[in-house]
Design a protein around this motif. Structure first.
Motif, short mmCIF file in Angstrom:
data_model
loop_
_atom_site.label_atom_id
_atom_site.label_comp_id
_atom_site.label_asym_id
_atom_site.label_seq_id
_atom_site.Cartn_x
_atom_site.Cartn_y
_atom_site.Cartn_z
N GLU A 10 27.36 20.55 16.72
CA GLU A 10 27.32 22.12 17.24
C GLU A 10 27.15 22.44 18.58
N LEU A 11 26.27 21.55 18.37
CA LEU A 11 25.32 21.86 20.27
C LEU A 11 26.62 21.39 21.07
N GLY A 206 14.83 23.64 21.98
CA GLY A 206 14.45 23.77 23.00
C GLY A 206 13.35 24.21 23.74
N GLY A 260 20.85 25.28 24.83
CA GLY A 260 22.24 24.72 23.18
C GLY A 260 21.34 24.58 22.00
N LEU A 261 20.22 23.53 22.64
CA LEU A 261 20.09 23.09 21.65
C LEU A 261 19.15 24.25 20.58
N GLY A 264 22.58 25.62 18.31
CA GLY A 264 22.79 25.00 17.34
C GLY A 264 21.78 25.31 15.90
N GLU A 265 20.45 24.84 16.85
CA GLU A 265 19.30 25.29 15.43
C GLU A 265 19.62 26.65 14.86
#
Length: 275
Positions: A10-11, A206, A260-261, A264-265
């Motif tokens: 996903e990231l 993040g 982005g992190l 994704g989470e």
């Protein structure tokens, strides 16, 4: 293992979005643009408080590479506040907020959220540019130039004995305070950037990544200023300005990777809730 693989997939998908590749350059460009009105604002405040302008210029010239200092000190005209100055500040910061406005739009895209009204987004973008600019100036004044500023103070206030104690306290608390302030404000930016509320817990990874990345990047830049700033191998006198711009771009790029992190989470937790 399966969860980590899904998060990484996903990231990568988020980072490869065109918006994520464009955003670091936009943020860096408009953040640098906001430095000019900020320095001009310092000149207005300094003039209003009757602080000697020469002292301010000496501090700037002694704290950063000469080529950058020459550019910034030329802006410090020390003019009083009037209508023209007010219009300049308003228009300058409105223009500078384009960077954080792009951050809001990108956040909506990667979180797959519906955008809010343009007025609300613009007001939020202006607030966010002041937060980002405050963080940038904090990094520049404390970790980068703090030792140089204290060296000046110790020279001019050598008869003021508590200055040594204050300096020792500064050395002890410099990094804990830097990490605390960066982490809190970066997490705030990540939380408020999307137009819909996201769980604060999803911004933790993040914010930690960006805080550590900013501290490391700033230490490298500070080391350059203290060690290599007088050497101009490839670009002559403009090399120091280019290194400043590169530092701001790296900070922006790390910030976008942190976004982005977080996204994704966020999507991973959404999938877990659905299942």
């Amino acid at each position: 293992m399966e969860q980590a693989r899904g998060f990484l997939k996903e990231l990568i998908k988020i980072i490869r979005k065109p918006e994520m590749r464009i955003l670091p350059g936009q943020l860096a460009f408009f953040l640098v643009m906001s430095i000019i009105p900020t320095i001009a604002l310092v000149g207005v405040i300094t003039n209003s408080l009757n602080i000697p302008m020469d002292a301010v210029k000496l501090t700037i010239s002694s704290s950063i590479p000469k080529d950058i200092a020459d550019v910034l000190t030329d802006i410090l005209g020390g003019q009083g506040f009037n209508f023209n100055i007010a219009v300049f500040f308003i228009s300058a910061f409105l223009l500078a907020s384009n960077g954080t406005h792009s951050m809001i739009i990108t956040s909506n895209e990667i979180y797959k959220l519906e955008p809010d009204s343009i007025l609300k987004r613009r007001l939020k973008a202006i607030m966010m540019i002041f937060i980002m600019l405050g963080l940038f100036l904090f990094l520049f004044i404390v970790p980068v130039c703090g030792d140089t500023i204290f060296a000046l103070l110790r020279y001019y206030l050598e008869d003021f004995k508590p200055i040594e104690i204050i300096y020792q306290i500064y050395q002890l608390l410099k990094y804990p305070i830097t990490i605390f302030i960066l982490y809190g404000n970066i997490r705030l930016l990540y939380t408020i950037a999307p137009d819909e509320k996201v769980a604060s817990i999803t911004t933790r990874k993040g914010a930690i990544f960006t805080t550590i990345g900013w501290v490391l990047a700033t230490e490298i830049y500070s080391f350059y200023i203290g060690t290599f700033a007088s050497y101009s191998i490839f670009y002559g006198s403009i090399s120091n300005i280019l290194v400043l711009l590169l530092w701001v771009y790296i900070l922006s790029y790390i910030f976008v990777l942190g976004m982005g992190l977080n996204a994704g989470e966020y999507h991973l937790k959404q999938q877990e809730n659905i299942e």
